[in-house]
Design a protein around this motif. Structure first.
Motif, mmCIF file in Angstrom:
data_model
loop_
_atom_site.group_PDB
_atom_site.id
_atom_site.type_symbol
_atom_site.label_atom_id
_atom_site.label_comp_id
_atom_site.label_asym_id
_atom_site.label_seq_id
_atom_site.Cartn_x
_atom_site.Cartn_y
_atom_site.Cartn_z
ATOM 1 N N GLU A 287 0.870 -1.185 0.000
ATOM 2 C CA GLU A 287 0.000 0.000 0.000
ATOM 3 C C GLU A 287 0.902 1.229 0.000
ATOM 4 O OE1 GLU A 287 -3.348 0.035 -0.071
ATOM 5 O OE2 GLU A 287 -3.598 -2.133 0.097
ATOM 6 N N GLY A 288 0.826 2.036 -1.050
ATOM 7 C CA GLY A 288 1.685 3.210 -1.153
ATOM 8 C C GLY A 288 0.892 4.495 -1.305
ATOM 9 N N GLN A 289 1.563 5.608 -1.092
ATOM 10 C CA GLN A 289 0.969 6.929 -1.299
ATOM 11 C C GLN A 289 1.790 7.652 -2.356
ATOM 12 O OE1 GLN A 289 1.122 5.957 2.199
ATOM 13 N NE2 GLN A 289 -1.044 5.508 1.955
ATOM 14 N N LEU A 290 1.103 8.420 -3.173
ATOM 15 C CA LEU A 290 1.757 9.211 -4.208
ATOM 16 C C LEU A 290 2.576 10.319 -3.559
ATOM 17 C CD1 LEU A 290 1.566 8.750 -7.213
ATOM 18 C CD2 LEU A 290 -0.115 10.573 -7.339
ATOM 19 N N ARG A 291 3.787 10.531 -4.060
ATOM 20 C CA ARG A 291 4.617 11.620 -3.541
ATOM 21 C C ARG A 291 4.254 12.890 -4.289
ATOM 22 N NH1 ARG A 291 10.665 9.584 -3.805
ATOM 23 N NH2 ARG A 291 11.078 11.801 -3.844
ATOM 24 N N THR A 292 3.916 13.914 -3.541
ATOM 25 C CA THR A 292 3.546 15.177 -4.183
ATOM 26 C C THR A 292 4.747 16.111 -4.253
ATOM 27 O OG1 THR A 292 2.752 15.899 -2.024
ATOM 28 C CG2 THR A 292 1.108 15.089 -3.583
ATOM 29 N N GLU A 293 5.605 16.043 -3.234
ATOM 30 C CA GLU A 293 6.790 16.909 -3.214
ATOM 31 C C GLU A 293 8.033 16.071 -3.458
ATOM 32 O OE1 GLU A 293 6.989 19.369 0.327
ATOM 33 O OE2 GLU A 293 4.818 19.258 0.508
ATOM 34 N N SER A 294 9.035 16.726 -4.061
ATOM 35 C CA SER A 294 10.310 16.040 -4.248
ATOM 36 C C SER A 294 11.412 16.917 -3.668
ATOM 37 C CB SER A 294 10.557 15.765 -5.737
ATOM 38 O OG SER A 294 10.569 16.980 -6.448
ATOM 39 N N GLY A 295 12.599 16.376 -3.652
ATOM 40 C CA GLY A 295 13.716 17.127 -3.083
ATOM 41 C C GLY A 295 14.160 16.525 -1.766
ATOM 42 N N LYS A 296 15.320 16.996 -1.286
ATOM 43 C CA LYS A 296 15.922 16.432 -0.084
ATOM 44 C C LYS A 296 15.049 16.598 1.160
ATOM 45 C CE LYS A 296 20.832 16.518 -1.126
ATOM 46 N NZ LYS A 296 22.123 17.075 -0.782
ATOM 47 N N LYS A 297 14.458 17.780 1.328
ATOM 48 C CA LYS A 297 13.681 18.066 2.529
ATOM 49 C C LYS A 297 12.463 17.145 2.614
ATOM 50 C CE LYS A 297 11.474 21.785 5.085
ATOM 51 N NZ LYS A 297 10.943 23.142 5.033
ATOM 52 N N ALA A 298 11.736 17.017 1.514
ATOM 53 C CA ALA A 298 10.545 16.170 1.473
ATOM 54 C C ALA A 298 10.918 14.703 1.683
ATOM 55 C CB ALA A 298 9.825 16.343 0.147
ATOM 56 N N THR A 299 12.027 14.266 1.072
ATOM 57 C CA THR A 299 12.491 12.886 1.200
ATOM 58 C C THR A 299 12.901 12.590 2.635
ATOM 59 O OG1 THR A 299 13.267 12.994 -1.083
ATOM 60 C CG2 THR A 299 14.064 11.173 0.225
ATOM 61 N N ARG A 300 13.609 13.532 3.272
ATOM 62 C CA ARG A 300 14.014 13.362 4.673
ATOM 63 C C ARG A 300 12.795 13.214 5.578
ATOM 64 N NH1 ARG A 300 17.753 17.712 4.743
ATOM 65 N NH2 ARG A 300 19.537 16.785 3.749
ATOM 66 N N GLN A 301 11.769 14.008 5.303
ATOM 67 C CA GLN A 301 10.556 13.958 6.109
ATOM 68 C C GLN A 301 9.856 12.596 5.952
ATOM 69 O OE1 GLN A 301 7.799 17.134 5.367
ATOM 70 N NE2 GLN A 301 6.468 16.531 7.064
ATOM 71 N N ILE A 302 9.817 12.078 4.730
ATOM 72 C CA ILE A 302 9.209 10.765 4.463
ATOM 73 C C ILE A 302 9.951 9.695 5.251
ATOM 74 C CG2 ILE A 302 8.984 8.961 2.680
ATOM 75 C CD1 ILE A 302 8.297 11.259 0.703
ATOM 76 N N ARG A 303 11.290 9.737 5.209
ATOM 77 C CA ARG A 303 12.094 8.732 5.915
ATOM 78 C C ARG A 303 11.953 8.851 7.430
ATOM 79 N NH1 ARG A 303 16.686 9.866 1.862
ATOM 80 N NH2 ARG A 303 16.187 8.397 0.219
ATOM 81 N N SER A 304 11.824 10.078 7.941
ATOM 82 C CA SER A 304 11.707 10.281 9.392
ATOM 83 C C SER A 304 10.405 9.693 9.937
ATOM 84 C CB SER A 304 11.810 11.766 9.743
ATOM 85 O OG SER A 304 10.640 12.445 9.326
ATOM 86 N N GLN A 305 9.416 9.499 9.071
ATOM 87 C CA GLN A 305 8.134 8.920 9.486
ATOM 88 C C GLN A 305 8.110 7.398 9.307
ATOM 89 O OE1 GLN A 305 5.568 11.128 6.893
ATOM 90 N NE2 GLN A 305 5.609 12.968 8.174
ATOM 91 N N GLY A 306 9.279 6.787 9.044
ATOM 92 C CA GLY A 306 9.364 5.330 8.894
ATOM 93 C C GLY A 306 8.948 4.825 7.532
ATOM 94 N N ASN A 307 8.958 5.724 6.556
ATOM 95 C CA ASN A 307 8.582 5.345 5.192
ATOM 96 C C ASN A 307 9.807 5.324 4.280
ATOM 97 O OD1 ASN A 307 5.746 5.176 5.682
ATOM 98 N ND2 ASN A 307 5.680 7.406 5.726
ATOM 99 N N VAL A 308 9.652 4.666 3.141
ATOM 100 C CA VAL A 308 10.723 4.576 2.154
ATOM 101 C C VAL A 308 10.201 5.126 0.830
ATOM 102 C CG1 VAL A 308 12.242 3.004 0.885
ATOM 103 C CG2 VAL A 308 11.692 2.531 3.267
ATOM 104 N N PRO A 309 10.907 6.118 0.247
ATOM 105 C CA PRO A 309 10.490 6.612 -1.071
ATOM 106 C C PRO A 309 10.851 5.611 -2.163
ATOM 107 C CG PRO A 309 12.440 7.788 -0.300
ATOM 108 C CD PRO A 309 12.042 6.856 0.790
ATOM 109 N N GLY A 310 10.072 5.625 -3.235
ATOM 110 C CA GLY A 310 10.336 4.716 -4.334
ATOM 111 C C GLY A 310 9.842 5.262 -5.652
ATOM 112 N N VAL A 311 10.254 4.594 -6.726
ATOM 113 C CA VAL A 311 9.859 4.984 -8.080
ATOM 114 C C VAL A 311 9.461 3.721 -8.839
ATOM 115 C CG1 VAL A 311 10.611 6.099 -10.222
ATOM 116 C CG2 VAL A 311 11.542 6.871 -8.061
ATOM 117 N N ILE A 312 8.408 3.832 -9.645
ATOM 118 C CA ILE A 312 8.021 2.737 -10.531
ATOM 119 C C ILE A 312 8.299 3.202 -11.958
ATOM 120 C CG2 ILE A 312 6.162 1.233 -11.326
ATOM 121 C CD1 ILE A 312 4.782 1.711 -8.633
ATOM 122 N N TYR A 313 9.214 2.505 -12.629
ATOM 123 C CA TYR A 313 9.584 2.822 -14.015
ATOM 124 C C TYR A 313 8.916 1.858 -14.976
ATOM 125 C CZ TYR A 313 13.704 5.059 -11.868
ATOM 126 O OH TYR A 313 14.538 5.826 -11.119
#
Length: 193
Positions: A7-33
Protein backbone atom coordinates in the motif's frame (compact mmCIF):
# COMPACT_ATOMS: atom_id res chain seq x y z
CA UNK A 1 4.68 -16.92 -8.34
CA UNK A 2 4.50 -15.21 -4.96
CA UNK A 3 3.06 -11.70 -5.01
CA UNK A 4 3.47 -9.09 -2.28
CA UNK A 5 0.93 -6.28 -1.96
CA UNK A 6 2.28 -2.88 -0.97
CA UNK A 7 0.00 0.00 0.00
CA UNK A 8 1.68 3.21 -1.15
CA UNK A 9 0.97 6.93 -1.30
CA UNK A 10 1.76 9.21 -4.21
CA UNK A 11 4.62 11.62 -3.54
CA UNK A 12 3.55 15.18 -4.18
CA UNK A 13 6.79 16.91 -3.21
CA UNK A 14 10.31 16.04 -4.25
CA UNK A 15 13.72 17.13 -3.08
CA UNK A 16 15.92 16.43 -0.08
CA UNK A 17 13.68 18.07 2.53
CA UNK A 18 10.54 16.17 1.47
CA UNK A 19 12.49 12.89 1.20
CA UNK A 20 14.01 13.36 4.67
CA UNK A 21 10.56 13.96 6.11
CA UNK A 22 9.21 10.76 4.46
CA UNK A 23 12.09 8.73 5.91
CA UNK A 24 11.71 10.28 9.39
CA UNK A 25 8.13 8.92 9.49
CA UNK A 26 9.36 5.33 8.89
CA UNK A 27 8.58 5.35 5.19
CA UNK A 28 10.72 4.58 2.15
CA UNK A 29 10.49 6.61 -1.07
CA UNK A 30 10.34 4.72 -4.33
CA UNK A 31 9.86 4.98 -8.08
CA UNK A 32 8.02 2.74 -10.53
CA UNK A 33 9.58 2.82 -14.02
CA UNK A 34 8.70 1.16 -17.30
CA UNK A 35 5.03 2.04 -17.62
CA UNK A 36 3.34 4.94 -19.38
CA UNK A 37 4.80 7.36 -16.86
CA UNK A 38 7.18 7.34 -13.93
CA UNK A 39 5.38 7.07 -10.56
CA UNK A 40 6.98 8.54 -7.45
CA UNK A 41 5.53 7.06 -4.28
CA UNK A 42 6.34 6.06 -0.72
CA UNK A 43 5.29 3.24 1.59
CA UNK A 44 6.19 2.05 5.07
CA UNK A 45 9.57 0.34 5.42
CA UNK A 46 7.74 -2.63 6.96
CA UNK A 47 5.71 -3.14 3.75
CA UNK A 48 8.90 -3.64 1.69
CA UNK A 49 10.51 -6.21 4.04
CA UNK A 50 9.02 -9.37 2.44
CA UNK A 51 10.11 -8.13 -1.00
CA UNK A 52 13.61 -6.95 -0.09
CA UNK A 53 14.87 -9.41 2.52
CA UNK A 54 14.42 -12.68 0.62
CA UNK A 55 16.36 -14.80 -1.84
CA UNK A 56 13.20 -15.50 -3.82
CA UNK A 57 12.09 -13.78 -6.99
CA UNK A 58 8.62 -12.33 -6.53
CA UNK A 59 6.22 -9.77 -7.92
CA UNK A 60 4.96 -6.70 -6.11
CA UNK A 61 1.53 -5.17 -6.52
CA UNK A 62 1.79 -1.53 -5.52
CA UNK A 63 -1.58 0.05 -4.75
CA UNK A 64 -1.54 3.83 -5.06
CA UNK A 65 -4.72 5.94 -5.06
CA UNK A 66 -6.96 3.05 -6.07
CA UNK A 67 -4.73 1.91 -8.95
CA UNK A 68 -2.64 -1.27 -8.85
CA UNK A 69 0.77 -1.45 -10.52
CA UNK A 70 2.27 -4.93 -11.02
CA UNK A 71 6.05 -4.63 -10.72
CA UNK A 72 9.33 -6.38 -9.94
CA UNK A 73 12.27 -5.19 -7.88
CA UNK A 74 14.86 -3.32 -9.94
CA UNK A 75 17.22 -1.58 -7.50
CA UNK A 76 17.70 -0.85 -3.79
CA UNK A 77 19.64 1.76 -1.85
CA UNK A 78 20.66 1.35 1.78
CA UNK A 79 22.06 3.79 4.34
CA UNK A 80 25.83 3.26 4.65
CA UNK A 81 25.84 3.53 8.43
CA UNK A 82 22.51 2.12 9.66
CA UNK A 83 21.99 -0.31 6.75
CA UNK A 84 18.31 0.65 6.53
CA UNK A 85 16.49 0.79 3.21
CA UNK A 86 16.51 4.39 1.91
CA UNK A 87 15.11 4.05 -1.63
CA UNK A 88 13.56 1.41 -3.88
CA UNK A 89 13.19 1.23 -7.66
CA UNK A 90 10.53 -1.02 -9.17
CA UNK A 91 9.98 -1.97 -12.81
CA UNK A 92 6.35 -2.00 -13.92
CA UNK A 93 5.22 -5.16 -15.71
CA UNK A 94 3.41 -4.18 -18.90
CA UNK A 95 1.73 -7.02 -20.80
CA UNK A 96 3.51 -7.69 -24.11
CA UNK A 97 6.64 -5.71 -23.12
CA UNK A 98 9.76 -7.73 -22.25
CA UNK A 99 11.57 -6.99 -18.98
CA UNK A 100 15.03 -7.88 -17.70
CA UNK A 101 15.02 -9.72 -14.37
CA UNK A 102 17.42 -11.72 -12.22
CA UNK A 103 15.92 -15.10 -11.35
CA UNK A 104 17.46 -17.52 -8.81
CA UNK A 105 18.72 -20.96 -9.92
CA UNK A 106 17.45 -24.03 -8.06
CA UNK A 107 19.59 -27.17 -8.41
CA UNK A 108 17.60 -30.43 -8.30
CA UNK A 109 18.52 -34.12 -8.25
CA UNK A 110 21.39 -36.11 -6.75
CA UNK A 111 24.51 -35.84 -8.85
CA UNK A 112 26.37 -38.97 -9.96
CA UNK A 113 29.64 -37.14 -9.24
CA UNK A 114 28.65 -36.46 -5.62
CA UNK A 115 27.70 -40.14 -5.17
CA UNK A 116 31.20 -41.02 -6.43
CA UNK A 117 32.73 -38.87 -3.65
CA UNK A 118 32.96 -35.47 -5.36
CA UNK A 119 31.87 -32.12 -3.94
CA UNK A 120 29.17 -29.91 -5.51
CA UNK A 121 30.27 -26.30 -6.04
CA UNK A 122 27.58 -23.77 -6.97
CA UNK A 123 29.16 -21.06 -9.10
CA UNK A 124 26.10 -19.10 -10.24
CA UNK A 125 23.15 -18.53 -7.92
CA UNK A 126 20.96 -16.59 -10.38
CA UNK A 127 20.53 -15.90 -14.09
CA UNK A 128 19.76 -12.62 -15.83
CA UNK A 129 16.86 -13.13 -18.23
CA UNK A 130 14.75 -11.14 -20.66
CA UNK A 131 11.13 -12.27 -20.82
CA UNK A 132 7.50 -11.26 -21.07
CA UNK A 133 5.85 -10.73 -17.65
CA UNK A 134 3.68 -13.84 -18.09
CA UNK A 135 6.81 -16.02 -18.57
CA UNK A 136 8.60 -14.88 -15.38
CA UNK A 137 8.96 -17.57 -12.74
CA UNK A 138 10.06 -17.92 -9.11
CA UNK A 139 13.22 -19.86 -10.00
CA UNK A 140 14.94 -21.67 -12.86
CA UNK A 141 15.25 -25.38 -12.16
CA UNK A 142 18.50 -27.05 -13.22
CA UNK A 143 18.74 -30.85 -12.96
CA UNK A 144 22.20 -32.06 -11.87
CA UNK A 145 21.43 -35.81 -11.77
CA UNK A 146 23.74 -36.61 -14.72
CA UNK A 147 26.58 -34.34 -13.56
CA UNK A 148 29.73 -36.48 -13.33
CA UNK A 149 32.94 -36.01 -11.34
CA UNK A 150 34.95 -33.05 -12.72
CA UNK A 151 31.89 -32.08 -14.80
CA UNK A 152 30.15 -28.72 -15.24
CA UNK A 153 26.65 -27.56 -16.03
CA UNK A 154 26.91 -24.34 -17.99
CA UNK A 155 24.43 -21.59 -18.83
CA UNK A 156 24.08 -23.06 -22.35
CA UNK A 157 22.72 -26.30 -20.79
CA UNK A 158 19.66 -24.54 -19.31
CA UNK A 159 16.52 -25.34 -21.31
CA UNK A 160 14.04 -22.47 -20.86
CA UNK A 161 12.49 -21.61 -24.26
CA UNK A 162 10.28 -18.79 -22.89
CA UNK A 163 13.26 -17.00 -21.30
CA UNK A 164 16.09 -15.30 -23.15
CA UNK A 165 19.12 -15.91 -20.89
CA UNK A 166 21.51 -12.97 -21.02
CA UNK A 167 24.49 -14.48 -19.14
CA UNK A 168 27.47 -15.71 -21.17
CA UNK A 169 26.76 -19.25 -22.45
CA UNK A 170 30.09 -20.74 -21.25
CA UNK A 171 29.80 -19.71 -17.58
CA UNK A 172 29.42 -22.74 -15.28
CA UNK A 173 26.39 -22.82 -12.99
CA UNK A 174 27.56 -25.82 -10.95
CA UNK A 175 30.48 -28.23 -11.00
CA UNK A 176 31.56 -31.38 -9.21
CA UNK A 177 35.16 -31.26 -7.99
CA UNK A 178 37.30 -33.98 -6.50
CA UNK A 179 37.70 -33.84 -2.75
CA UNK A 180 41.18 -34.00 -1.21
CA UNK A 181 40.43 -37.46 0.18
CA UNK A 182 39.40 -38.76 -3.25
CA UNK A 183 42.60 -37.35 -4.82
CA UNK A 184 44.73 -39.00 -2.13
CA UNK A 185 42.98 -42.33 -2.66
CA UNK A 186 43.58 -42.07 -6.43
CA UNK A 187 47.25 -41.18 -5.89
CA UNK A 188 47.67 -44.14 -3.52
CA UNK A 189 46.06 -46.47 -6.08
CA UNK A 190 48.45 -45.18 -8.80
CA UNK A 191 51.53 -45.84 -6.57
CA UNK A 192 50.46 -49.47 -6.00
CA UNK A 193 50.41 -50.14 -9.76
Amino acid sequence: MKTITIEGQLRTESGKKATRQIRSQGNVPGVIYGGEKEINFYASAKAFKPLVYTGEFQKAEVKIDGKTYPAILKDLQFDRVTDTLTHIDLLELVEGKKVIATIPVKLTGNSAGVKAGGKLITKLKSLKVKALPKDLKEFIEVDITNLELNGNIRVEDVQEPALEIMNSKRIPIASIVMTRQLRQEEAAADKKK
